[in-house]
Enzyme design. Structure first.
Site, PDB file in Angstrom:
ATOM      1  CB  SER A 198      -6.378  57.574   9.420  1.00 48.44           C
ATOM      2  OG  SER A 198      -6.192  57.388   8.165  1.00 48.44           O
ATOM      3  CD  GLN A 240      -4.053  51.400   5.534  1.00 52.04           C
ATOM      4  OE1 GLN A 240      -4.648  52.438   5.770  1.00 52.04           O
ATOM      5  NE2 GLN A 240      -3.281  51.032   4.332  1.00 52.04           N
ATOM      6  CD  GLU A 276      -5.676  52.181   1.647  1.00 54.91           C
ATOM      7  OE1 GLU A 276      -4.725  53.274   1.547  1.00 54.91           O
ATOM      8  OE2 GLU A 276      -6.465  52.035   2.522  1.00 54.91           O
TER       9      GLU A 276
END
Length: 413
Positions: A120, A117, A235
């Site tokens: 960030s 993923q 998540e």
């Protein structure tokens, strides 16, 4: 959804095992899980042809129980492909075209293609919507430039879920789009980040003129935030449900250590940590763990019925803080022995938990520090619960209607 009797589902599972059995030395993981997917027994609530049969989500447990009863070899989703199965698959099912679903879902379930993923960023912190990685249209493709950070398992991933800014003149939440990224594409560079445990499961990912086909965008252009919310909700359920990568439940770890210390020779000399106060502490942690399991079970059911709501944040927040308290208790029970970290600080990639409960306790004590940061900090989780469950007013936002390009670093909230 279609209805089916549980016994019929058990019969389908037994038929699968007659055809291909995971305990057969000639059958590897990919072969067995591929057959399970093709029989619609991988994710029974998914549509036919995509790993499921369109049944009720709760009926997956019938399949799992039958496999547990009749096999010795078992494959946990959290080890096979935690991010792929827990987050990418439900996002693809919700937003991807049928063609993309058929392309990606099977290798996700078998573990042939690991996913990561890419959300960030160094400049965004907990304010994910402030991210600055750019995706610009170039004919039938998108050209991506930027940097991601704390990308779990990027070094072994074949594909990633990428959130990028496609319109910097829109407010920060409105100018984002969501893509599937080929991690082997030219311009993708993965660098390891070594943690306090000595492992490097997290990574920096640098993207330099990376090309993505236009039809690998999930959702419409500018609707990436909405797609990302689907991924994030799943998540939190995956993390909060105690499905940590390659590990058993923390409370079982504590109970093992408690029993070991009780029976150790040092306990007889009174130097081991077994007191009435600590017994109460272990008991209380066990009660809280059981409550978390029940709450997580409800969240997983909600996810299987579609996508989870804010209840996933309850499990994520509680799991992170409870896990830290459990491993603090582990070290207290171990006493001075708990300070030893036998593996040392050799830099390495994650390879699963040690079978030695003492070494593992120190390892997971250190690893649990990340639990209240990864997947959204505990502060973010409390904001979600306050606003979406308790109905409290949102914090004032000065950037709601301003273009992202007009924001100075630190303005965004």
């Amino acid at each position: 959804m279609a209805e089916i009797r549980d016994e019929e589902l058990r019969e389908r599972t037994r038929a699968l095992l007659e055809e291909v059995h995971p305990d057969d030395p000639a059958v590897d993981r990919v072969t067995f899980r591929g057959a399970q997917f093709d029989h619609g027994l991988g994710m029974v609530h998914f549509p036919e042809g995509r790993g499921g049969l369109g049944f009720q989500p709760k009926q997956q447990q019938v399949v799992n129980d039958e496999l547990r009863l009749r096999t010795k070899t078992r494959y946990r989703d959290s080890i096979v492909n935690l991010i792929g199965i827990g987050m990418a698959a439900p996002t693809l099912l919700t937003y991807a075209s049928e063609e993309l679903q058929k392309r990606f879902l099977r290798p996700i379930f078998t573990g042939e293609e690991i996913w990561c993923q890419l959300f960030s960023e160094p400049g965004a912190g907990s304010d994910l919507a402030a991210l600055g990685t750019r995706a610009e249209r170039a004919g039938e493709e998108w050209l991506v430039n930027g940097q991601k950070v704390w990308t779990t398992l990027a070094h072994v991933s074949r594909f990633g879920m990428l959130l990028a800014r496609t319109d910097p003149e829109r407010p920060k939440h409105d100018g984002l789009s969501y893509f599937i990224l080929d991690m082997q594409a030219p311009g993708v560079e993965v660098r390891p980040l070594h943690q306090i445990t000595g492992e490097a499961e997290f990574n920096e990912v640098f993207l330099s003129d990376v090309r993505i086909p236009d039809d690998w965008m999930l959702g419409n252009e500018g609707q990436g935030w909405r797609v990302a919310i689907t991924t994030l909700m799943n998540e939190r359920v995956a993390i909060g449900g105690g499905e940590g990568v390659g590990r058993r439940k923390p409370i079982d770890h504590l109970l093992d250590i408690w029993k070991q210390r009780t029976e150790s020779p040092t306990a007889a000399r009174g130097s081991a940590a077994r007191t009435a106060v600590q017994r109460d502490r272990v008991t209380q942690l066990w009660i809280e763990s059981r409550l978390l399991e029940i709450t997580s079970s409800r969240a997983r059911t909600a996810r299987r019925q579609g996508n989870p709501g804010p209840e996933g944040a309850v499990g994520k927040l509680t799991s992170a803080e409870l896990t830290q308290r459990i491993y603090e208790a582990c070290l207290d029970v171990l006493g001075s022995d708990g300070l030893a970290y036998a593996p040392g600080y050799e830099l390495r990639r994650p390879s699963g938990i040690s079978r030695d409960p003492q070494d593992a306790a120190m390892h997971w004590y250190l690893r649990s520090r990340a639990a209240s940061i990864e997947g959204g900090t505990s502060q973010i989780m409390r904001n979600i619960l306050g606003e979406r469950i308790l109905g409290l007013p949102s914090e004032p936002r000065v950037d709601k209607d301003r273009a992202w390009s007009a924001l100075r670093k630190g303005d965004a909230e």
